[in-house]
Design a protein around this motif. Structure first.
Motif, PDB file in Angstrom:
ATOM      1  N   ALA A 107       0.859  -1.507   0.120  1.00 58.11           N
ATOM      2  CA  ALA A 107       0.141  -0.058   0.094  1.00 58.11           C
ATOM      3  C   ALA A 107       0.990   1.210  -0.073  1.00 58.11           C
ATOM      4  N   VAL A 108       1.857   1.194   0.794  1.00 59.86           N
ATOM      5  CA  VAL A 108       2.982   2.302   0.678  1.00 59.86           C
ATOM      6  C   VAL A 108       3.443   2.738  -0.765  1.00 59.86           C
ATOM      7  N   THR A 109       3.750   1.646  -1.491  1.00 57.04           N
ATOM      8  CA  THR A 109       4.336   1.874  -2.887  1.00 57.04           C
ATOM      9  C   THR A 109       3.273   2.242  -3.787  1.00 57.04           C
ATOM     10  N   GLY A 110       1.887   1.706  -3.351  1.00 50.25           N
ATOM     11  CA  GLY A 110       0.756   2.364  -4.293  1.00 50.25           C
ATOM     12  C   GLY A 110       0.690   3.728  -4.192  1.00 50.25           C
ATOM     13  N   MET A 111       0.818   4.052  -3.123  1.00 49.55           N
ATOM     14  CA  MET A 111       0.583   5.503  -2.708  1.00 49.55           C
ATOM     15  C   MET A 111       1.509   6.231  -3.539  1.00 49.55           C
ATOM     16  N   LEU A 112       2.933   5.938  -3.407  1.00 48.75           N
ATOM     17  CA  LEU A 112       3.983   6.626  -4.144  1.00 48.75           C
ATOM     18  C   LEU A 112       3.743   6.649  -5.659  1.00 48.75           C
ATOM     19  N   LEU A 113       3.318   5.579  -6.238  1.00 48.36           N
ATOM     20  CA  LEU A 113       3.086   5.205  -7.282  1.00 48.36           C
ATOM     21  C   LEU A 113       1.892   6.509  -8.027  1.00 48.36           C
ATOM     22  N   ALA A 114       0.900   6.280  -7.208  1.00 49.76           N
ATOM     23  CA  ALA A 114      -0.174   7.398  -7.155  1.00 49.76           C
ATOM     24  C   ALA A 114       0.318   8.770  -7.315  1.00 49.76           C
ATOM     25  N   ALA A 115       1.197   9.125  -6.414  1.00 48.93           N
ATOM     26  CA  ALA A 115       1.686  10.346  -6.287  1.00 48.93           C
ATOM     27  C   ALA A 115       2.581  11.021  -7.623  1.00 48.93           C
ATOM     28  N   TRP A 116       3.401   9.845  -7.923  1.00 50.83           N
ATOM     29  CA  TRP A 116       4.155  10.221  -9.194  1.00 50.83           C
ATOM     30  C   TRP A 116       3.375  10.242 -10.583  1.00 50.83           C
ATOM     31  N   ARG A 117       2.269   9.675 -10.375  1.00 50.94           N
ATOM     32  CA  ARG A 117       1.357   9.908 -11.675  1.00 50.94           C
ATOM     33  C   ARG A 117       0.322  11.276 -11.411  1.00 50.94           C
ATOM     34  N   GLY A 118       0.594  11.839 -10.219  1.00 51.98           N
ATOM     35  CA  GLY A 118      -0.118  13.018 -10.355  1.00 51.98           C
ATOM     36  C   GLY A 118      -1.746  12.676 -10.051  1.00 51.98           C
ATOM     37  N   ASP A 119      -2.011  11.608  -9.747  1.00 49.59           N
ATOM     38  CA  ASP A 119      -3.150  11.119  -9.414  1.00 49.59           C
ATOM     39  C   ASP A 119      -3.790  11.636  -8.024  1.00 49.59           C
ATOM     40  N   GLU A 120      -4.104  12.700  -7.909  1.00 49.18           N
ATOM     41  CA  GLU A 120      -4.505  13.565  -6.763  1.00 49.18           C
ATOM     42  C   GLU A 120      -5.558  12.747  -5.876  1.00 49.18           C
ATOM     43  N   THR A 121      -6.546  12.386  -6.274  1.00 48.92           N
ATOM     44  CA  THR A 121      -7.726  11.502  -5.714  1.00 48.92           C
ATOM     45  C   THR A 121      -7.317  10.437  -5.131  1.00 48.92           C
ATOM     46  N   ARG A 122      -6.579   9.281  -5.954  1.00 53.43           N
ATOM     47  CA  ARG A 122      -6.004   8.115  -5.476  1.00 53.43           C
ATOM     48  C   ARG A 122      -4.778   8.230  -4.244  1.00 53.43           C
ATOM     49  N   ALA A 123      -3.993   9.353  -4.569  1.00 54.69           N
ATOM     50  CA  ALA A 123      -2.894   9.319  -3.641  1.00 54.69           C
ATOM     51  C   ALA A 123      -3.454   9.706  -2.422  1.00 54.69           C
ATOM     52  N   GLY A 124      -4.302  10.734  -2.502  1.00 49.98           N
ATOM     53  CA  GLY A 124      -4.814  11.418  -1.254  1.00 49.98           C
ATOM     54  C   GLY A 124      -5.835  10.264  -0.492  1.00 49.98           C
ATOM     55  N   GLU A 125      -6.595   9.493  -1.021  1.00 48.85           N
ATOM     56  CA  GLU A 125      -7.196   8.403  -0.267  1.00 48.85           C
ATOM     57  C   GLU A 125      -6.325   7.323   0.226  1.00 48.85           C
ATOM     58  N   LEU A 126      -5.015   7.021  -0.246  1.00 44.07           N
ATOM     59  CA  LEU A 126      -4.036   5.948   0.004  1.00 44.07           C
ATOM     60  C   LEU A 126      -3.377   6.713   1.401  1.00 44.07           C
ATOM     61  N   ILE A 127      -3.040   7.977   1.096  1.00 46.96           N
ATOM     62  CA  ILE A 127      -2.379   8.876   2.076  1.00 46.96           C
ATOM     63  C   ILE A 127      -3.235   8.872   3.535  1.00 46.96           C
ATOM     64  N   GLN A 128      -4.640   9.149   3.296  1.00 51.78           N
ATOM     65  CA  GLN A 128      -5.339   9.176   4.520  1.00 51.78           C
ATOM     66  C   GLN A 128      -5.901   7.791   5.195  1.00 51.78           C
ATOM     67  N   ALA A 129      -5.628   6.704   4.269  1.00 53.24           N
ATOM     68  CA  ALA A 129      -6.213   5.339   4.738  1.00 53.24           C
ATOM     69  C   ALA A 129      -4.749   4.853   5.514  1.00 53.24           C
TER      70      ALA A 129
END
Length: 914
Positions: A642-664
């Protein structure tokens, strides 16, 4: 016919239709005892037969909960003729689990894959519906495997339906059908259908009210009442729970039976295997007549056919619990005598244990042997149960404490951490040898770490390491490394604990010559946390060389796979900014974990490998690895994927997905004693906001991550901090970051470190010095293979050139950055480059990163494996799916890519990346 239950029947009928249509389905039918779960499963069984589907039925048995894979064997026994069709590793795992062959202990997930493949193959001939009643009484190994299978039924014509009072954690998240009591009118109709004579109206109303719609209560309570009571004036005792009243009704029916019948029923209740030959052998030992079971059969309480069956599990429990302890021990002793010691030694040992009066070393030895057999079959929970019982029967205090310690380790291995802690507390009461005492403290620390109590775990392991020092240098050093791992890698340097642990490690006995990789790593980390980065570079380089030089197939490599050394080694490559070592070590860790079938190390290995590919600029490859990681994470429950998925979403600029993963993840961290997850969450926030041009937010996230001082993360954090600080004019903070990068580049001058330091100087420079810094940065990062930062270096250089009004030169750099970032799929940074390019006088339209991105990550992973020549069976084995599900995903891939065969995948997909 069922009374009512129209909604429930519709659900079950739709499940059968879906299975007949080739779709996998799982369902949990849950409700209180007697509420009608078994009746609904009977209805489903009837409908399954009418639909010409194959029916396989299993029932959990309370007394078999300690026998490894007892429930699973019930399920698979009718299908084992197909085992020859399984791939050899799966076939061997299944046969070993069932004790049919000897071999290394199989992982429970590989057993699950074998059963999934078996069911899928059987469904290919005729759809299969599996009914598992009383799931709450399945042995733990069976429950885990069936939960694994239930989550992977997609394109397999297999239905898996559980009946349970309170489903175990293994079934969490599966679709549920809640069964409640009947409505009053339906309850009256059911009650009337069961009556053979008149019933006083007041008694009827009282029975309906007291039963609260529970069908079993409505059917059974009148059977235990006398004619006078049925005629009127009867009141049910209000204090007794409903289940107790039903059991009491069963016992009243049994009370009128002959003594021999009651003895036979107690024998059957005490051995719930359902084996009539065993029950009758025991009955012969008690000189019971051959017709002893007839009264119970005539009353409908039991069947003595190919299996012994009770009318309801509550009847079995009522019979057994109503017997005095002396009676229970007596029947267990007879059953043990009647059990063949060669054919079924484990059941015999268990009955002997139940029959024991006081302590008995001989039985304890038998139970230890049973534990060994269970562990060899992969039945960790069963092994733990046998070892616990063996310890409790041991008369010698020292041996008892030793066995309790072994039982605690077995419970830990079975992930029963609370039970392991209880046994460990009993073992520590002693007497233990000094070596066992140190081992007990080490186990305490390991359990705390498994529970996420990393700070406490580190302190406990540090104490254990000190206890080992006068006893075993090797064990002391291994435990010191574990302590450093828990403290330094997970909790940062809170309250100076990291330095204290490192000082203790430096004071530990010296490593023997030649040193092991674990010794070199311990020395390097201890020096790093006491003397600083520069002083520790030579030792860290030696440790990394030791890890890279290891034979991947050696026993030492396999041992390190399960220790903190492997992930610590990956962090060491990041600490030294060594891109090549990062690539080699992550690839080896993944390969070794695959070779030995070790899922937890594989999950962690895929995390580090995906992290490497993110920074290499290969986001799609990282996504495919994370898709595989997610399949494993569903089973292990670990967080690093889940940590790496969060970083991947951040690099992709996917604000919604990254925000959800960071919050979770932030919420998850609140329940654990760890800071590394916070650091990575803040790193993801910094990357995301730098890409979106929100520099103040990026600076605040990066500063928090930097201040946490988590080992291995800072070479990724500091460049984000520097970029954000320079953009917000926080020159003091930016200066700290440049000084940090310069020290690293001076002490460990890899292309990665030198390139990032050059870029840092450029950000704070003007004129020729800035331009030289940007050019040096790009050249070094290209040599390092740091693709993601190469693209960002072009972006920063282009932005600087535009601010210098060198628009033509800026367009060259910004166009390169835009193309690289778009190809990567780094949409946030790509949009930033596009806007800068537009400001420099060149219009760049937003571009898609390609057709392949229409595939889900799991589809892309399967497509890549198929493109690389792997068969459906091989892909299924790697991803813990059935071959039929793999084919289902490939059909979707072909449709999305507009192709018709596997041969066309090579042209439709990007080149393979290691």
């Amino acid at each position: 016919m069922l009374t009512g239950r129209r909604v429930e029947r519709d659900v079950l009928e739709r499940l059968i239709e879906a299975v007949r249509g080739g779709q996998g389905r799982a369902l949990v039918v849950r409700g209180d005892a007697g509420v009608g779960k078994t009746a609904l499963l009977d209805y489903l069984a009837d409908q399954t037969s009418r639909a010409e589907c194959r029916l396989v039925r299993v029932a959990g048995v309370q007394s078999e909960m300690e026998l490894a894979f007892a429930g699973l064997y019930q399920l698979c026994a009718p299908l084992l003729d197909r085992a020859e069709q399984l791939p050899v590793p799966q076939r061997d795992a299944l046969r070993t689990a069932f004790g049919l062959v000897e071999g290394p202990p199989p992982d429970r997930f590989h057993i699950g894959l074998a059963v999934l493949s078996l069911l899928s193959a059987a469904g290919g001939d005729r759809p299969v519906v599996c009914l598992v009643d009383d799931e709450q009484w399945l042995d733990e190994g069976s429950a885990q495997v069936l939960g694994f299978i239930a989550r992977r039924l997609l394109a397999d014509p297999v239905g898996l339906v559980f009946g349970a009072r309170e489903p175990g954690a293994e079934l969490a998240g599966l679709p549920e059908l809640q069964i409640d009591g009947l409505a009053d009118d339906e309850a009256r109709a059911l009650l009337d259908s069961a009556l053979t004579g008149p019933l006083d109206g007041r008694v009827r109303d009282l029975l309906v009210a007291e039963a609260r719609g529970n069908p079993l209560a409505l059917l059974e309570l009148p059977r235990g009442m006398s004619p006078d009571e049925l005629a009127g004036g009867f009141g049910l005792p209000g204090a007794m729970p409903l289940a107790g009243r039903i059991e009491d009704s069963f016992l009243r029916q049994l009370a009128v039976m002959p003594i021999a019948t009651r003895q036979l029923m107690l024998l059957a209740a005490a051995d719930p295997s359902g084996d009539p030959s065993l029950v009758w052998r025991a009955a012969d030992l008690l000189d019971l007549p051959k017709d002893a079971g007839e009264p119970a059969v005539e009353a409908g309480l039991a069947e003595f056919g190919t299996h012994v069956r009770f009318r309801h599990p509550l009847l079995r429990s009522a019979i057994y619990r109503s017997a005095a302890q002396t009676e229970q021990r007596a029947v267990h002793a007879v059953l043990a005598e009647a059990t063949d010691v060669v054919v079924d030694p484990d059941r015999r040992a268990w009955h002997r244990a139940q029959a024991a009066v006081g302590l008995d070393e001989r039985i304890a030895v038998e139970l230890e042997a049973s534990a060994g057999r269970a562990q060899a079959r992969g039945g960790l929970a069963a092994a733990a149960a046998f070892r616990e019982r063996a310890a409790l029967l041991t008369p010698d205090p020292g041996r008892r404490a030793s066995r309790l310690l072994t039982a605690a380790r077995a419970k830990r291995d079975a992930e029963a951490f609370a039970a392991a802690a209880q046994l460990l507390d009993a073992a520590r009461a002693g007497p233990l040898t000094p070596l066992e005492t140190a081992g007990a403290e080490r186990l305490r620390g390991q359990i705390a770490g498994s529970l996420g109590q990393n700070r406490n775990a580190g302190q406990l392991l540090l104490g254990a390491a000190r206890l080992f020092e006068p006893l075993s240098a090797d064990l002391a050093r291994e435990t010191h490394l574990e302590a450093l791992w828990e403290i330094a890698m997970w909790t940062g340097d809170r309250e100076g604990l990291r330095r204290d642990a490192a000082l203790a490690a430096r004071a530990a006995p010296s490593a023997p010559e030649p040193s092991r990789a674990v010794d070199d790593l311990l020395d390097a980390l201890a020096l790093r946390f006491t003397e600083g980065f520069t002083a520790a570079v030579p030792a860290m380089s030696r440790a990394l060389d030791s890890l890279l030089a290891m034979d991947i197939g050696s026993e030492a490599a396999r041992h390190l796979l399960w220790s903190g050394a492997r992930p610590a080694g990956c962090l060491l490559t990041m600490e030294l900014s060594d891109m090549h070592a990062w690539q080699v070590l992550t690839a080896r860790n993944v390969q070794l974990a695959r070779d030995v079938g070790a899922l937890v190390p594989l999950e962690l290995g895929l995390h580090h490998r995906a992290l490497f590919h993110i920074h290499q600029g290969e986001l799609d490859t990282a996504a495919r690895l994370l898709a595989e990681n997610d399949l494993i994470r569903m089973m292990t429950g670990r967080l690093m994927g889940a940590v790496t998925g969060m970083l991947l979403a951040a690099w992709r600029g996917d604000e919604t997905r990254a925000g959800e993963l960071i919050q979770a993840l932030t919420h998850e961290v609140s329940t654990r004693d760890t800071e590394v997850l916070v650091a990575y969450a803040m790193l993801a926030g910094a990357v995301l906001n730098n890409g979106l041009g929100r520099y103040e937010l990026a600076r605040d996230c990066a500063r928090q991550a930097f201040e946490l001082d988590v080992f291995g993360s800072e070479p990724l954090v500091v460049p984000e901090l520097l970029e954000a600080a320079s953009r917000t004019g926080d020159l003091g903070l930016a200066g700290v970051a440049v000084e940090w990068l310069s020290e690293r580049a001076s002490s460990a001058p890899t292309d990665w470190a030198v390139g990032m330091a050059a870029r840092g100087r450029a950000l704070l420079s003007e004129g020729d010095a800035a331009e030289a810094g940007y050019r040096e940065s790009i050249e070094c990062l290209v040599r390092a293979g740091f693709g993601a930062q190469v693209a960002r270096a072009h972006l920063l250089y282009g932005e600087w050139l535009r601010r210098q009004n060198r628009r033509s030169d800026a367009r060259v750099q910004l166009r390169t950055a835009y193309e690289k970032l778009t190809a990567m799929g780094a949409e946030g940074f790509a949009e930033r480059a596009r806007q800068e390019l537009s400001a420099a006088g060149e219009t760049a339209r937003k571009r898609s990163v390609g057709t392949v991105t229409t595939l889900t990550a799991q589809e892309a992973l399967i497509a890549q494996l198929a493109r690389d020549g792997h068969t459906n069976l091989e892909i299924a084995g790697r991803l813990f799916l059935s071959a039929r599900t793999v084919q289902y995903h490939l059909r979707k891939v072909f449709t999305k890519l507009g192709i018709n065969s596997r041969r066309e995948l090579r042209a439709a997909l990007p080149p393979a990346v290691g």
